[in-house]
Design an enzyme around this catalytic site. Structure first.
Site, PDB file in Angstrom:
ATOM      1  N   ARG A 194      -1.249  -0.819  -8.438  1.00 57.57           N
ATOM      2  CA  ARG A 194      -2.616  -0.380  -8.110  1.00 57.57           C
ATOM      3  C   ARG A 194      -2.610   1.141  -8.206  1.00 57.57           C
ATOM      4  O   ARG A 194      -1.761   1.804  -7.606  1.00 57.57           O
ATOM      5  CB  ARG A 194      -3.015  -0.786  -6.700  1.00 57.57           C
ATOM      6  CG  ARG A 194      -4.379  -0.193  -6.294  1.00 57.57           C
ATOM      7  CD  ARG A 194      -4.611  -0.225  -4.786  1.00 57.57           C
ATOM      8  NE  ARG A 194      -4.663  -1.559  -4.269  1.00 57.57           N
ATOM      9  CZ  ARG A 194      -4.320  -1.872  -3.013  1.00 57.57           C
ATOM     10  NH1 ARG A 194      -3.884  -0.935  -2.184  1.00 57.57           N
ATOM     11  NH2 ARG A 194      -4.399  -3.115  -2.594  1.00 57.57           N
ATOM     12  N   ASP A 238       0.842  -1.200   0.000  1.00 61.57           N
ATOM     13  CA  ASP A 238       0.000   0.000   0.000  1.00 61.57           C
ATOM     14  C   ASP A 238       0.875   1.248   0.000  1.00 61.57           C
ATOM     15  O   ASP A 238       2.030   1.201   0.426  1.00 61.57           O
ATOM     16  CB  ASP A 238      -0.859   0.051   1.277  1.00 61.57           C
ATOM     17  CG  ASP A 238      -2.031  -0.925   1.251  1.00 61.57           C
ATOM     18  OD1 ASP A 238      -2.445  -1.348   0.158  1.00 61.57           O
ATOM     19  OD2 ASP A 238      -2.543  -1.239   2.345  1.00 61.57           O
TER      20      ASP A 238
END
Ligand SMILES: Cc1cc2nc3c(=O)[nH]c(=O)nc-3n(C[C@H](O)[C@H](O)[C@H](O)COP(=O)(O)OP(=O)(O)OC[C@H]3O[C@@H](n4cnc5c(N)ncnc54)[C@H](O)[C@@H]3O)c2cc1C
Length: 301
Positions: A176, A125
């Protein structure tokens, strides 16, 4: 966002934790790994894949960092044993970035190596802008060490992101892309809603040729349709547990790939606050909960 909702967003940190917990329940699988496993099994049965997030960020205690690292290794084992279609998502500050670059790098590498042994994948992340350099450096070092089962996140909000895509292209990265949840200053970030959207589309266009795989993380219908227009295979949509489920269901019915981000753990508070602050109907949820308690019900908003 309506005036009342905006006012409440500012006041949220003053809302009692028990109330936050009740109204944020929809965003979290539960406190234990078993809760996440059950949620992932249910999502898989509905044609969705998942990514498990062990809640915990900006951790400054070594023992807690070890616990979170261990929890990720356990999650990878559980995914394997249950034959689930899920990978894991990790915040570098949950794995020790505040204690030092090498601590986070070492812990991440241990998890990525274990995931590689069982044929799984780890997504790193992206947190606030103070961590961008270190996070991208860890990602690059892991790839250069021969680990290909790892991907990273880029934030369309940041002005640097198009340059980062270009710099990472030689690695054929698995990326992402998201808007970015952390509010950053004007000098380094786009701050207007339309500006961020526009840069998101530019990033999609750049990623389409630079990346090996793209996770299009958004609940914004405009960006969903832009992704369909811009992207060639392979890509997937990604959404957060409990957010805009009808849109996700529709994507699956239309044959799109959809991965749901499934957070679990005892450190639910910071994550819940962020989700509530993004909810355009937050005032309504808090009001329903409060009214429910006043009327002696369970406040099941
Ligand atoms: C799978 C996934 C992973 C992510 N990982 C990261 C990361 O690593 N780093 C990072 O900085 N950010 C991450 N994000 C968060 C992301 O950056 C955005 O903050 C978030 O997705 C909201 O942006 P949006 O594109 O959905 O657009 P928005 O314009 O914020 O939302 C579009 C619409 O979705 C609905 N909606 C959005 N949020 C909620 C909510 N909480 N409750 C109810 N309705 C809502 C609203 O109707 C809103 O109008 C991730 C998001 C997803 C989906």
């Amino acid at each position: 966002m309506a005036i009342l909702d905006r006012a409440l967003v500012r006041l949220l940190p003053a809302v009692p934790r028990t109330v936050v917990r009740r109204i944020a329940d929809r965003y979290i699988a539960g406190e234990e790994l078993g809760d996440a496993v059950e949620t992932v099994a249910r999502l898989n049965a509905g044609g969705k894949t998942a990514t498990i997030d062990v809640l915990g960020e900006e951790v400054g205690r070594r023992e807690e960092v070890q616990e979170i690292t261990r929890a990720y290794l356990d999650a990878i084992e559980a995914i394997s044993e249950r034959g689930l279609d899920s990978n894991v998502s990790i915040k570098p500050t949950g794995l020790g970035l505040l204690l030092g670059y090498d601590v986070a790098r070492e812990n991440l590498e241990a998890v990525v190596r274990r995931a590689a042994e069982v044929g799984n994948f780890v997504r790193i992340d992206m947190e606030d802008a103070s961590t961008t350099e270190d996070t991208l450096r860890i990602y690059r070092e892991l790839r250069e060490a021969g680990l290909d089962n790892v991907g990273v996140v880029l934030q369309a909000r940041l002005r640097r992101t198009l340059d980062d895509i270009e710099a990472l292209a030689e690695l054929r990265p698995n990326i992402r892309i998201c808007k970015g949840i952390y509010l950053e200053p004007e000098e380094i970030a786009f701050t207007g809603f339309e500006e961020i959207r526009l840069n998101y589309v530019r990033c999609l266009e750049a990623l389409d040729s630079a990346a090996s795989f793209v996770g299009v993380a958004t609940h914004d219908e405009f960006l969903v349709s832009e992704a369909k227009r811009v992207m060639q295979e392979p890509y997937e949509f990604q959404m957060l547990l409990g957010v805009r489920e009808p849109l996700g269901d529709q994507l699956v019915r239309d044959g799109a790939r959809l991965r749901i981000y499934v957070p679990y753990g005892r450190q639910w508070y910071e994550y819940s606050l962020r989700r509530l602050q993004e909810n355009p109907r937050i005032a309504g949820y808090v009001a329903t909960d409060t009214l429910g308690r006043v009327l002696g019900r369970n406040g099941s908003a």
